[in-house]
Motif scaffolding. Structure first.
Motif, PDB file in Angstrom:
ATOM      1  N   ALA A 323      -3.264  -2.077   2.900  1.00 22.76           N
ATOM      2  CA  ALA A 323      -2.005  -1.602   2.300  1.00 22.76           C
ATOM      3  C   ALA A 323      -0.748  -2.030   3.068  1.00 22.76           C
ATOM      4  O   ALA A 323       0.212  -2.494   2.438  1.00 22.76           O
ATOM      5  N   PRO A 324      -0.742  -1.924   4.410  1.00 17.08           N
ATOM      6  CA  PRO A 324       0.509  -2.274   5.123  1.00 17.08           C
ATOM      7  C   PRO A 324       0.872  -3.757   4.997  1.00 17.08           C
ATOM      8  O   PRO A 324       1.997  -4.138   5.321  1.00 17.08           O
ATOM      9  N   HIS A 325      -0.068  -4.595   4.564  1.00 17.81           N
ATOM     10  CA  HIS A 325       0.164  -6.044   4.571  1.00 17.81           C
ATOM     11  C   HIS A 325       0.383  -6.647   3.174  1.00 17.81           C
ATOM     12  O   HIS A 325       0.667  -7.830   3.052  1.00 17.81           O
ATOM     13  N   LEU A 326       0.193  -5.820   2.136  1.00 17.58           N
ATOM     14  CA  LEU A 326       0.208  -6.367   0.775  1.00 17.58           C
ATOM     15  C   LEU A 326       1.541  -7.026   0.410  1.00 17.58           C
ATOM     16  O   LEU A 326       1.572  -8.083  -0.231  1.00 17.58           O
ATOM     17  N   GLU A 327       2.648  -6.393   0.824  1.00 17.78           N
ATOM     18  CA  GLU A 327       3.963  -6.964   0.478  1.00 17.78           C
ATOM     19  C   GLU A 327       4.157  -8.342   1.099  1.00 17.78           C
ATOM     20  O   GLU A 327       4.637  -9.274   0.450  1.00 17.78           O
ATOM     21  N   LYS A 328       3.741  -8.466   2.359  1.00 15.85           N
ATOM     22  CA  LYS A 328       3.882  -9.748   3.057  1.00 15.85           C
ATOM     23  C   LYS A 328       2.981 -10.806   2.398  1.00 15.85           C
ATOM     24  O   LYS A 328       3.360 -11.983   2.285  1.00 15.85           O
TER      25      LYS A 328
END
Ligand code: MG
Length: 375
Positions: A323-328
């Motif tokens: 989840a913390p990396h999905l935007e990147k």
């Protein structure tokens, strides 16, 4: 009862500004006249094509290539009425009902052809029409409105227009004027003309603006990939290096999500898969960033005339948290593909400790992609 279609392909196409006859332009990956013919040949006993003098060869070649055959291809006359008559005269003796159709209306539906034939059998005529959707006004030559017509009783005429052949031949013989369609000719000759409600998408290719809209062809593709987790490798997913005690094993950077996505895109474009384009025994690709492979794949896809509609990727991993990396991931992917970030989506799921992903032996990814072609 023997029913034949008479397909008129003799229009000059001057409004289209195209170098070829507009009925030979490609629509949905097929020539417009062939697309129309397929619908008619499925619902009738055969067809006659009426073409411009000197264009018979082009039409013969187009039909041969498409594997469809017609009863005859004949040269038309100096206007629509003369061309329709030439087509009627070329019909086989046994033909009783003729459906006159514009070759530049490739989107005709089979169900509508059936309705027109039924109307001829029941009432002696069947003419495809749609209700006027816009308000129509009558104006004088200076452009001043004289009156507003009652839209509820107004119709746009389309084709096919079906009648008994003997009635049409008689109307042609007795015609004292020139008419813009067969319905007008028959109406003038005193035959009742019955409308059959058609569809607005049975449009005629008339102006260049018709083509881009009609030729949008969406193509879907699917991709799936798995990589084994091992120690001593970086974990790179969606072009993002994620801190973790294990990484994915592979010849390239083993970016499982980008591999699935690249395969989905290649699949939609009808191209060979990622393993074919970038073989894993080629030292050139050892340790290569999969963002670069995606970029190269997009070049191939664009060469084939496709643009990206959207893409959606699902990562299947028990750990670490995605989840913390999905935007990147979205940003990196969109950049490599040369598209707006809102066309790309990433999501992740665990498998509740089930299977190889749940046992943390590997990570898999699924992707679907939609491409849009302007042919
Ligand atoms: Mg792979």
């Amino acid at each position: 009862m023997s029913v034949f279609a008479v397909i008129l392909c003799g229009g000059s196409g001057t409004r289209m500004g195209a170098p070829v006859n507009k009925t030979l332009l490609s629509v949905d990956g097929e020539k417009a006249v062939v697309k129309a013919l397929r619908a008619f040949l499925a619902e009738t006993d055969g067809a006659v094509l009426v073409v411009k003098e000197g264009e018979q060869g082009s039409f013969e070649a187009a039909l041969r290539e498409a594997g469809v055959s017609v009863h005859a291809i004949v040269p038309g006359g100096f206007d629509r009425q003369a061309s329709a008559l030439a087509g009627l005269r070329a019909l086989p003796e046994e033909c009783e009902i003729a459906l006159i159709h514009d070759g530049a209306r490739p989107f005709i539906r089979r169900e509508d052809i059936r309705s027109v034939i039924q109307s001829v059998k029941d009432k002696g005529s069947g003419v495809m029409a749609v209700k006027a959707r816009d308000t129509i006004k009558e104006a004088d030559e200076k452009g001043k409105v004289v009156r507003t017509l009652n839209r509820d009783v107004l119709y746009h005429m389309q084709t096919p227009q079906g009648f008994y052949v003997k009635d049409m031949l008689r109307a042609h013989e007795n015609a004292k004027e020139r008419f813009t369609d067969d319905a007008a000719l028959m109406e003038n000759a005193g035959y009742p003309v019955h409308l059959v409600q058609g569809h607005y998408d049975n449009t005629k290719l008339t102006s260049p603006e018709d083509l881009p809209v009609q030729n949008i062809l969406p193509r879907i593709g699917h991709g799936y990939d798995v990589h084994r987790l091992c120690e001593g490798r970086a974990l790179i997913i969606g072009g993002v290096e994620i801190p973790h005690e294990m990484g994915l094993l592979g010849h390239s950077d083993a970016d499982v999500a980008l591999h699935a996505l690249t395969d989905a895109l290649l699949g939609a474009a009808g191209l060979p898969d990622i393993g074919h384009l970038f073989p894993d025994n080629d030292p050139k690709y050892k340790g290569i960033s999969s963002l670069l492979l995606l970029e190269k794949a997009m070049e191939r896809i664009r060469q084939k005339g496709f643009e990206v509609g959207n893409a959606d990727v699902t990562i299947v991993a028990q750990a670490p948290k995605m989840a913390p990396h999905l935007e990147k991931m979205k940003e990196n992917t969109a950049k490599a593909m040369g598209v707006n970030v809102n066309r790309i989506n990433y999501k992740a799921t665990t498998t509740e400790h089930l299977g190889f992903e749940g046992e943390k032996k590997g990570i898999s990814a699924h992707a679907v992609a939609l491409l849009i072609a302007r042919t």
